[in-house]
Design an enzyme around this catalytic site. Sequence first.
Site, PDB file in Angstrom:
ATOM      1  CB  THR A 139      -0.876   0.019   1.258  1.00 28.21           C
ATOM      2  OG1 THR A 139      -1.562  -1.210   1.353  1.00 28.21           O
ATOM      3  CG2 THR A 139      -1.865   1.145   1.186  1.00 28.21           C
ATOM      4  CG  LEU A 140       2.919   2.481  -2.876  1.00 29.52           C
ATOM      5  CD1 LEU A 140       3.191   2.599  -4.366  1.00 29.52           C
ATOM      6  CD2 LEU A 140       4.220   2.595  -2.101  1.00 29.52           C
TER       7      LEU A 140
END
Lengths: 279, 243
Positions: free
Chosen positions: B21-22
């Site tokens: 997840t960014l």
Amino acid sequence: MFRNQYDTDVTTWSPAGRLFQVEYAMEAVKQGSAAIGLRSKTHVVLACVNKANSELSSHQKKIFKVDDHIGVAIAGLTADGRVLSRYMRSECINHSFTYESPLPVGRLVVQLANKAQVCTQRSWKRPFGVGLLLGGLDESGAHLYYNCPSGNYFEYQAFAIGSRSQAAKTYLERRFENFKDSSREDLIRDALIATRETLQGEKLRSSICTISVLGVGEPFHILDQETVQQLIDTFELVGEEEGPTAEPDADAGEGVAAEQGDVPEQSGAADQGAAPMDI
Amino acid sequence: MDSNQAKQHNLLGSEAASERTLYPYVTGSSVVAIKYKDGILMAADMGGSYGSTLRYKSVERVKPIGKHSILGASGEISDFQEILRSLDELILYDNMWDDGNSLGPKEVHSYLTRMMYNRRNKFNPLWNSLILGGVKNGQKYLGMVSMIGVNFEDNHVATGFGNHLARPILRDEWHENLSFEDGVKLLEKCMRVLLYRDRSAVNKLQIAKITEEGVTISQPYALKTFWGFAAFENPTVGAEGSW
């Protein structure tokens, strides 16, 4: 039980629908030294007879703390009992870590029973040769369970397993109706007397028995030798009167038993103030 | 020569691109919750923002969990849905024991903490701030878990902007044994401030209540707002050409 052609494998049924290997495993439990458990609404007491092999050796540990709110007493192959205790401790601690709350005893019992059942249905395994008396506390109060090598489990008000456990069971059967509302001290006393019953006349000393208590507001712990000896000394005075005479009269009718029951209660009440329960 | 280079590249490790997840995509705004006399009250608006666009306006961000808890989330909506699915499985297995024991709010909160912290350790967090409230055996419980696994319990909690705008109000005006009406009034006061001051808030909210008896999640409704300030009339009067 006699040898027969269906008893080699646990995965072989007999024509009568029995699994002999499982039954033999339960025999192993009967050969082990006695373990006794009783519970009230708020406390569970586990007691066991620990006879050392010789004077030189120490005795085997048969009562294990599984968690603050669960303890177990075993009878039979103590090595199997130790391994199962390790499994139970692991389950409890994992549950505590994930959910930050104690594992309900009822669930541990079922997990244990399922584990035992697996060993009755694999050709490369053997059933556990140990019976476990699990005492535990959960939201609904105190509980006592018995786990069989067969994978069955039962809940009890009081129970005894191992050699000469019948004597203890007879005593407990007479008294169990009172246990629900027993005080902690009375429960311990009944456990000691039940333990003494299994010794068949041999003198009860703290060196040959182990007592453990757990209850509401009291985490599981094993009473130390001194405390146990003090308790025995206190109760023995009472017990000597009741023990030898009560047994033969047990069949004679409730009136007699009630009479015998009154005497210890009176002196018990007087002694309760005196016994220093510094636990 | 090219193939030699390719082989060396392989030796260095997995070919797959790093998957973690960014940043979040569809997000929910603040959630605010308080303990009151009979249990917990939790309020959240129904907005799902796509960046600065107020894209979805009927997102339910407060859901019941089992018999004893409610869960409110801000942050990535898809991650919230994933959490709901996990908890659904958890409650299912708990019910399957069929033994009278059930997971209470404390247990669910602890489970969520473990889940969030483990994901954070893998550099793949569930991008949510969660509020878990409930009542079991008369005991009220209200806790929060952040996306990095920070968790705590309190009498009143909020996520995101709620921490900055709502909590100060709650610190002043919350007290033990609020009645239901007072509790709702207090939450509405907080939500109104958030509506005025938080750009990602929408004027459509739900208030959830949990007591020993059970869960009630209100129908969506809007708060009354007041914009009739003198400063808003002819705002450019002192600065011609501005807007």
